[in-house]
Design a protein around this motif. Sequence first.
Motif, mmCIF file in Angstrom:
data_model
loop_
_atom_site.group_PDB
_atom_site.id
_atom_site.type_symbol
_atom_site.label_atom_id
_atom_site.label_comp_id
_atom_site.label_asym_id
_atom_site.label_seq_id
_atom_site.Cartn_x
_atom_site.Cartn_y
_atom_site.Cartn_z
ATOM 1 N N GLY A 108 3.900 -41.461 31.148
ATOM 2 C CA GLY A 108 4.436 -40.359 31.369
ATOM 3 C C GLY A 108 3.460 -38.943 31.251
ATOM 4 O O GLY A 108 2.287 -39.261 30.648
ATOM 5 N N PHE A 109 3.848 -37.869 31.780
ATOM 6 C CA PHE A 109 3.078 -36.710 31.838
ATOM 7 C C PHE A 109 2.690 -36.283 30.411
ATOM 8 O O PHE A 109 1.366 -36.165 30.144
ATOM 9 N N ILE A 110 3.436 -36.202 29.535
ATOM 10 C CA ILE A 110 3.206 -35.645 28.164
ATOM 11 C C ILE A 110 2.199 -36.394 27.501
ATOM 12 O O ILE A 110 1.213 -36.088 27.001
ATOM 13 N N LEU A 111 2.616 -37.747 27.313
ATOM 14 C CA LEU A 111 1.608 -38.609 26.563
ATOM 15 C C LEU A 111 0.260 -38.952 27.233
ATOM 16 O O LEU A 111 -0.848 -39.040 26.741
ATOM 17 N N ILE A 144 -1.717 -31.006 18.641
ATOM 18 C CA ILE A 144 -1.937 -30.063 19.516
ATOM 19 C C ILE A 144 -1.801 -30.218 20.971
ATOM 20 O O ILE A 144 -1.350 -29.343 21.782
ATOM 21 N N GLY A 145 -2.270 -31.512 21.275
ATOM 22 C CA GLY A 145 -2.151 -32.042 22.814
ATOM 23 C C GLY A 145 -0.630 -32.114 22.973
ATOM 24 O O GLY A 145 -0.369 -31.665 24.109
ATOM 25 N N VAL A 152 4.396 -27.436 29.046
ATOM 26 C CA VAL A 152 3.873 -27.473 30.625
ATOM 27 C C VAL A 152 4.868 -28.280 31.249
ATOM 28 O O VAL A 152 5.365 -28.144 32.333
ATOM 29 N N TYR A 153 5.086 -29.544 30.888
ATOM 30 C CA TYR A 153 6.117 -30.648 31.588
ATOM 31 C C TYR A 153 7.445 -30.163 31.716
ATOM 32 O O TYR A 153 7.895 -30.151 32.807
ATOM 33 N N TRP A 154 7.862 -29.356 30.578
ATOM 34 C CA TRP A 154 9.389 -28.768 30.568
ATOM 35 C C TRP A 154 9.479 -27.714 31.470
ATOM 36 O O TRP A 154 10.300 -27.657 32.347
ATOM 37 N N GLN A 158 11.975 -28.592 34.598
ATOM 38 C CA GLN A 158 13.311 -28.121 33.871
ATOM 39 C C GLN A 158 13.286 -26.504 34.567
ATOM 40 O O GLN A 158 14.400 -26.359 35.036
ATOM 41 N N PHE A 159 12.411 -25.899 34.806
ATOM 42 C CA PHE A 159 12.426 -24.525 35.151
ATOM 43 C C PHE A 159 11.761 -24.497 36.675
ATOM 44 O O PHE A 159 12.530 -23.638 37.506
ATOM 45 N N LEU A 160 10.912 -25.089 37.332
ATOM 46 C CA LEU A 160 10.430 -25.001 38.413
ATOM 47 C C LEU A 160 11.028 -26.150 39.320
ATOM 48 O O LEU A 160 10.690 -26.140 40.528
#
Length: 173
Positions: A108-111, A144-145, A152-154, A158-160
């Motif tokens: 996934g993007f976050i990890l 921090i990462g 950014v992922y959310w 979620q929004f875009l």
Amino acid sequence: MTQQALSPAHKRSQTLVGGGVALLGLGLAFGAISIPSAAGYAGVGPNFLPWVVALALLVCGGFLVWEALSGGFREMEPASEGVQAYWPGFVWVSAGLLANAALITSIGFILSCTLCFVLAVQGLRGAEGHAGVDPKVWLKNVVIGLLISAPVYWAFTQFLAINLPGLTSTGWL
């Protein structure tokens, strides 16, 4: 470096730098061909930004080649004698980018972005002479990462409503 002091080796290496930038632009343009151009929000498709970056790289590469062939990089400061490239830092940052590209669809993007951040910071800290294996520093960099990549992922998912690879199908991880 003045125009009179430009040796053929310097001219050749400067031309290669410009050619490398132009080749990078061509590679990105080649990759952008395979991205669908269906217009999304505001009439801009997903291939718009790769094309903008590819064209910018091609223009910059062309200007760099022209500058090298017409007298060299005129505003370039002479190289310091004692300064050397920090190759371990380059390896750490490169490993972070390659790991991100290789793992983004599986973890996934976050990890994957967190991993990229941690490895890049390790390389940059090493370039400053602060390299080490202190677990507290590594843990701080992981936090921090995560604090950077998760919002950014959310924001994108979620929004875009832009699909990024996630760890789950919920859109939150």
